[in-house]
Design an enzyme around this catalytic site. Structure first.
Site, short mmCIF file in Angstrom:
data_model
loop_
_atom_site.label_atom_id
_atom_site.label_comp_id
_atom_site.label_asym_id
_atom_site.label_seq_id
_atom_site.Cartn_x
_atom_site.Cartn_y
_atom_site.Cartn_z
N GLU A 259 0.88 -1.18 0.00
CA GLU A 259 0.00 0.00 0.00
C GLU A 259 0.91 1.21 0.00
O GLU A 259 1.62 1.48 0.97
CB GLU A 259 -0.92 0.00 1.22
CG GLU A 259 -2.06 1.01 1.05
CD GLU A 259 -2.15 2.00 2.18
OE1 GLU A 259 -1.94 3.21 1.89
OE2 GLU A 259 -2.41 1.61 3.32
N CYS A 293 -2.56 8.23 4.21
CA CYS A 293 -2.45 7.81 2.82
C CYS A 293 -3.74 8.07 2.05
O CYS A 293 -3.71 8.32 0.85
CB CYS A 293 -2.11 6.32 2.75
SG CYS A 293 -3.26 5.25 3.64
#
Length: 493
Positions: A259, A293
């Site tokens: 990720e 994020c």
């Protein structure tokens, strides 16, 4: 009269790390200093681990894994149920560590506590959900094809500093639950909440010794060793896209769960409820100082509502209280370190030099000098704060001429993690969402969403693989085809 239940004694020993069932000091000969990003005070000093420590960690994890995988599903599940209860019993202690080490404001720290506990409860269901298949013979008469799903063996996890406990546990919990051993390297800025605290919780919950090992050290030595060890069946990494690319180059044949970076667009169409859209935009841009994020990096607003959206976001940003993250009234805490602060300010400076208009700004302050007030800009999709992931308390409002232009702007990025769209017509929102090139798109909600039972992950340069639910089970297991020939094969030679 019954006495009040006693709070558990606080955890200690965070100047050591668990390797092979013992809490030991690292062998690198250098020291990591863990500091509070708001006050600058030293929280703990830890002797760095080295590559030999990583080797010992993998050896221990591989050894402990065999007995662990052989346990019943119920036995493994019980560890995660107990861990979730420990999370409840120690809520204040855990929240306090997140405030002090990660610079999280208290509501943010409490959200992370809740998310970690939810992953533990979700993980408790995984041991009984690992399923295989029986397939009919396609070519050979009398053959039975069985596909077993088995743990990969050992998993290497490298986690970031922004949501350290959650972004470690969302890999550690599922990987352990399906029968693996784990070697975890937390970020240097958050070794306690990113690894050592989690290890204490699982130790108290009864996880077998040696199954979860934590190595605190420099990325170039410890991180590379975690990634390249041949015993790593999966490497799970959360962090920047350049580092993720480097991992893929160093371990080209290892199964990777990555990720990586994001550049989240929150699109406001002409029929949107602006109260809801602005609430979501402010939360998405400034929650945890934008160090998320999934953060709303760009607010893409239709020309009919652009000016009002920009004015409202700016007004809300001015009212956000900056200060000590331990103060319940604080809404903006410190940026994690000086390097990150300089990076954020440099992007803002470049954006204004490229023609962006600065609506809200301020100078860094606080005891450590890392308290950066919210910034709001308007500008094109190509200015630095819109084109690049900022990872700081900065929002850029971008004008779209129509719906198609808004979609084009949303997709005009190398990233594809989280996104959002606001509209008065939910089905219009879904049609728009399906055209966004991202792993996640939320209709009439913020870009920041995380559920333990669904598919979390990105497209393009935002990573590969998915976290959560059945997707996590798949990430940390492998298929093993076993065939049984019930009748002799017909002669062929």
């Amino acid at each position: 009269m019954a006495s009040e239940p006693q709070a558990p004694a606080p955890y200690d020993g965070f100047d050591r790390m668990p390797i092979g069932g013992e809490w030991v000091t690292g062998r690198a000969g250098s020291t990591a200093t863990d500091v509070n990003p708001y006050t600058g005070e030293t929280l703990v000093e830890i002797q760095h681990a080295d590559a030999a420590d990583v080797d010992a960690a993998y050896t221990a994890a591989a050894s402990a894994q065999r007995d662990w995988a052989a346990r019943t599903a119920a036995e493994r599940a019980e560890v995660f149920v107990r861990a979730a209860q420990i999370m409840s019993d120690r809520e204040e202690e855990i929240v306090d560590w997140l405030v002090r080490e990660a610079g999280a404001i208290r509501p943010r720290a409490q959200w992370e506590w809740m998310a970690v506990r939810a992953v533990m409860l979700e993980s408790a269901s995984y041991p009984a959900r690992v399923t295989g298949r029986i397939l009919p013979a396609a070519l050979i008469d009398g053959k039975e094809n069985r596909v077993y799903r088995q743990p990969v063996g050992t998993v290497g996890v490298i986690s970031p500093w922004n949501f350290p406990l959650q972004l470690s546990n969302r890999s550690v919990g599922p990987a352990l639950a399906v029968g693996n051993g784990v070697v975890l390297k937390p970020a240097s800025d958050t070794p306690i909440t990113g690894g050592l605290l989690l290890a204490r919780i699982y130790q108290e919950a009864g996880l077998p010794e040696g199954l979860l090992n934590v190595v605190v050290g420099r990325g170039g030595e410890v991180g590379d060793a975690v990634v390249t060890d041949p015993r790593a069946g999966v490497v799970s990494f959360t962090g920047s896209t350049p580092v993720g690319r480097g991992i893929a180059e160093k371990a080209p044949l290892t199964k990777l769960g990555l990720e990586l970076g994001g550049n989240g667009p929150l699109v406001v169409l002409d029929d949107a409820d602006l109260d809801r859209a602005v609430d979501a935009a402010v939360f998405g841009s400034f929650f945890h100082q934008g160090q998320v994020c999934m953060a709303t990096n760009r607010i893409i607003a239709h020309r009919a509502v652009h000016d009002e959206v920009a004015e409202r976001v700016a007004a809300r940003a001015r009212d956000l209280r900056c200060g000590d993250p331990a103060d319940p009234e604080t809404r903006i805490g410190p940026v994690i370190n000086r390097s990150q602060l300089d990076s954020v300010r440099e992007k803002v400076s470049r954006a204004t030099s490229q023609g962006a208009r600065l609506l809200v700004s301020g100078e860094p302050g606080g005891p450590s000098g890392q308290l950066l007030p919210p910034h709001v800009l308007t500008g094109g999709n190509d200015v630095a704060t819109a084109a690049e992931e900022v990872f700081g308390p900065v929002a850029t409002v971008v004008r779209a001429e129509d719906e198609q232009h808004a979609l084009d702007l949303a997709n005009d990025t190398e990233y594809g993690l989280s996104s959002a769209v606001f509209t008065g017509d939910a089905e219009r929102g879904v049609r728009f969402a399906l055209a966004v090139r991202a792993g996640m798109t939320h209709v009439n909600d913020t870009t920041i969403n995380d559920e333990p039972n669904t598919a979390f992950g990105g497209e393009k340069n935002s990573g590969v693989g998915r976290f959560g639910g059945e997707w996590a089970i798949e990430e940390f297991t492998t298929d093993h085809w076993v065939s049984v020939q019930h009748r002799p094969r017909p002669p062929m030679l």
